[in-house]
Scaffold this motif. Structure first.
Motif, PDB file in Angstrom:
ATOM      1  N   CYS A   1       0.840  -1.188   0.000  1.00  0.00           N
ATOM      2  CA  CYS A   1       0.000   0.000   0.000  1.00  0.00           C
ATOM      3  C   CYS A   1       0.880   1.244   0.000  1.00  0.00           C
ATOM      4  O   CYS A   1       1.688   1.437   0.899  1.00  0.00           O
ATOM      5  CB  CYS A   1      -0.914  -0.013   1.222  1.00  0.00           C
ATOM      6  SG  CYS A   1      -1.858   1.504   1.392  1.00  0.00           S
TER       7      CYS A   1
ATOM      8  N   CYS B   1       0.402   4.499   0.773  1.00  0.00           N
ATOM      9  CA  CYS B   1      -0.576   5.388   1.373  1.00  0.00           C
ATOM     10  C   CYS B   1       0.031   6.121   2.560  1.00  0.00           C
ATOM     11  O   CYS B   1       1.117   5.802   3.016  1.00  0.00           O
ATOM     12  CB  CYS B   1      -1.823   4.625   1.783  1.00  0.00           C
ATOM     13  SG  CYS B   1      -1.508   3.242   2.869  1.00  0.00           S
TER      14      CYS B   1
ATOM     15  N   GLN C   1      -0.853   7.766   6.466  1.00  0.00           N
ATOM     16  CA  GLN C   1      -1.778   7.686   7.590  1.00  0.00           C
ATOM     17  C   GLN C   1      -1.958   9.064   8.201  1.00  0.00           C
ATOM     18  O   GLN C   1      -0.976   9.761   8.465  1.00  0.00           O
ATOM     19  CB  GLN C   1      -1.266   6.712   8.648  1.00  0.00           C
ATOM     20  CG  GLN C   1      -1.266   5.278   8.204  1.00  0.00           C
ATOM     21  CD  GLN C   1      -0.846   4.334   9.323  1.00  0.00           C
ATOM     22  OE1 GLN C   1      -0.201   4.740  10.270  1.00  0.00           O
ATOM     23  NE2 GLN C   1      -1.204   3.074   9.186  1.00  0.00           N
TER      24      GLN C   1
ATOM     25  N   ASP D   1      -5.990   5.473   6.807  1.00  0.00           N
ATOM     26  CA  ASP D   1      -5.095   5.317   5.659  1.00  0.00           C
ATOM     27  C   ASP D   1      -5.680   6.069   4.474  1.00  0.00           C
ATOM     28  O   ASP D   1      -6.847   5.885   4.131  1.00  0.00           O
ATOM     29  CB  ASP D   1      -4.940   3.837   5.286  1.00  0.00           C
ATOM     30  CG  ASP D   1      -4.155   3.058   6.322  1.00  0.00           C
ATOM     31  OD1 ASP D   1      -3.347   3.678   7.035  1.00  0.00           O
ATOM     32  OD2 ASP D   1      -4.350   1.824   6.421  1.00  0.00           O
TER      33      ASP D   1
END
Length: 78
Positions: free
Chosen positions: A2, A4, A6, A15
């Motif tokens: 992922c 991404c 946070q 996320d």
């Protein structure tokens, strides 16, 4: 994997990603893909319009500068 970030929102860690993440629900996943494709198509359409507008401005500028050079060249020849 992922790609991404946070972030904290309402005291919860969330996320976030620049694209839709797949889920186990196939119908929901398909809707997300369609939504992302619509967003991408809208942005590409906007970019295309902007490039067309810039291209027309550049062509007008080129024509103007060619006309200016031609009249200057004629004055120098005389």
């Amino acid at each position: 994997m992922c790609v991404c970030v946070q972030i904290t929102y309402n005291n919860q860690i969330v996320d976030v990603a620049p694209y839709k993440l797949p889920s186990d629900d196939i119908i929901s996943n398909t809707k997300h893909i369609i939504h992302q494709n619509n967003f991408t198509n809208t942005k590409l359409n906007t970019l295309g319009k902007q490039l067309t507008r810039l291209e027309k401005q550049i062509q007008r500028t080129t024509i103007s500068s060619v006309d200016t050079k031609t009249s200057t060249d004629l004055k120098l020849k005389n």
